[in-house]
Scaffold this motif. Structure first.
Motif, PDB file in Angstrom:
ATOM      1  N   SER A 101      -6.990  -9.567  34.896  1.00  0.00           N
ATOM      2  CA  SER A 101      -7.601 -10.060  36.055  1.00  0.00           C
ATOM      3  C   SER A 101      -7.871 -11.595  36.578  1.00  0.00           C
ATOM      4  O   SER A 101      -7.511 -12.222  35.538  1.00  0.00           O
ATOM      5  N   LEU A 102      -7.769 -11.516  38.057  1.00  0.00           N
ATOM      6  CA  LEU A 102      -8.382 -13.158  38.057  1.00  0.00           C
ATOM      7  C   LEU A 102      -8.860 -13.571  37.935  1.00  0.00           C
ATOM      8  O   LEU A 102      -9.220 -15.313  37.366  1.00  0.00           O
TER       9      LEU A 102
ATOM     10  N   SER B 261       2.767 -10.805  41.401  1.00  0.00           N
ATOM     11  CA  SER B 261       1.926 -11.976  41.982  1.00  0.00           C
ATOM     12  C   SER B 261       0.185 -11.517  41.818  1.00  0.00           C
ATOM     13  O   SER B 261      -0.288 -10.456  41.706  1.00  0.00           O
ATOM     14  N   PHE B 262      -0.433 -12.342  42.372  1.00  0.00           N
ATOM     15  CA  PHE B 262      -1.634 -12.960  42.583  1.00  0.00           C
ATOM     16  C   PHE B 262      -2.432 -12.871  40.439  1.00  0.00           C
ATOM     17  O   PHE B 262      -3.391 -12.245  40.506  1.00  0.00           O
TER      18      PHE B 262
ATOM     19  N   SER C 156      -1.963 -11.197  37.698  1.00  0.00           N
ATOM     20  CA  SER C 156      -1.993 -10.277  37.545  1.00  0.00           C
ATOM     21  C   SER C 156      -0.528  -9.109  36.671  1.00  0.00           C
ATOM     22  O   SER C 156       0.224 -10.228  36.443  1.00  0.00           O
TER      23      SER C 156
END
Length: 296
Positions: free
Chosen positions: A181-182, A109-110, A112
């Motif tokens: 990363s994001l 999620s998010f 990664s």
């Protein structure tokens, strides 16, 4: 996602034609059929572990995929079975057919990722010799200085593997992608050696001694860049060297690697006397190094 299935199949065909210095055992017709059946199950799990609608479903598929893959690889002679339909899994053969490496990314999620992999050795009797790779990238803070084994692997999905030699030492250079990363991605040049029969990642073979301001050798080379920066890094067969996009920071903030983008110039590494020697001057070429993942 890039898939190297055709390359793997072509490599397999060449191996079947040419004599091998290492393992000779190939699967029987019965074993080949059993591997095909197991591949059908693996295909669905591989798709789901990347494309499942939520992390729980992807996690369950990934957790099931690993033992299913190991069971398939336990079939005698499995080294020569290409698993071409596993399009979410990168499978690269060493040019000398001594091993192949599996790698894949599990989307969390998010934005990664967690990375998984294994090295399968080519054995003379066709029995399985496997080195599982454990992603330690989240806990490794100086990637370019680190030398590690399978349990400290810098997780990534590999998209190319080349072999070089110096004296009696073989070096396998892996080209990897890490969705860091994001805000940023990383491209990683990873030296792989087998000094005592087991894999070692990292070696002081990236030289900056010929730069205008010489720098220390590095154990691996890492490009970190803006998430949508689409920086390329690959081996150029025509130039016989590694070529990558030269990067510059946006907004004049060189400390922020997540702002780096290609500036239209290229740098690289040339194999010389057992080292990848940095070429800092701008490299002239018809097109940029292929990016990964593909932008389309």
């Amino acid at each position: 996602m890039l898939r190297v299935g055709f390359t793997c199949w072509l490599t397999l065909m060449l191996m079947l034609i040419a004599p091998l210095a290492r393992g000779q055992y190939r699967p029987s017709a019965t074993a080949w059929k059993e591997l095909q059946q197991k591949e059908d199950s693996l295909k669905l799990l591989a798709y789901t572990l990347v494309n499942g609608r939520d992390e729980l479903i992807r996690r369950q598929a990934n957790d099931a995929f690993i033992p299913h893959l190991v069971n398939a690889l336990k079939i005698r002679g499995s080294f020569y079975y290409p698993f071409d339909s596993l399009r979410q899994i990168s499978i690269l053969y060493a040019p000398d057919s001594s091993f192949r490496v599996f790698s894949w990314q599990f989307p969390r999620s998010f934005g990664s990722y967690r990375y998984y992999g294994a090295i399968q050795m080519n054995t003379r009797d066709g029995q399985l010799k496997l080195f599982p790779l454990f992603d330690n990238s989240e806990f490794t803070y100086h990637l370019e200085d680190t030398i590690t084994g399978p349990r400290g692997w810098i997780g990534c999905i590999y998209y190319r593997l080349i072999e070089t030699r110096f004296k009696n030492q073989k070096y396998y250079t892996l080209f990897g992608f890490n969705g860091n990363s994001l805000l940023s991605n990383k491209k990683i040049l990873e030296p792989l050696t087998f000094p005592h029969g087991e894999p070692v990642f990292g070696a002081p073979i990236f030289s900056f001694a010929e730069d205008s301001i010489p720098g220390a050798d590095r154990n691996r080379f890492v490009l970190e860049y803006k998430k949508d920066g689409d920086a390329g890094m690959n081996y150029d067969d025509e130039l016989k060297m590694i070529v990558y996009d030269e990067l510059v920071p946006l907004h004049h903030e060189p400390e922020k690697k997540n702002t780096y983008v290609p500036d239209g110039n290229y740098e690289g590494f040339k194999w010389k006397n057992g080292k990848w020697v940095h070429v800092s001057k701008s490299i002239s070429r018809k097109s940029g190094p292929h990016s990964y993942p593909p932008s389309d």
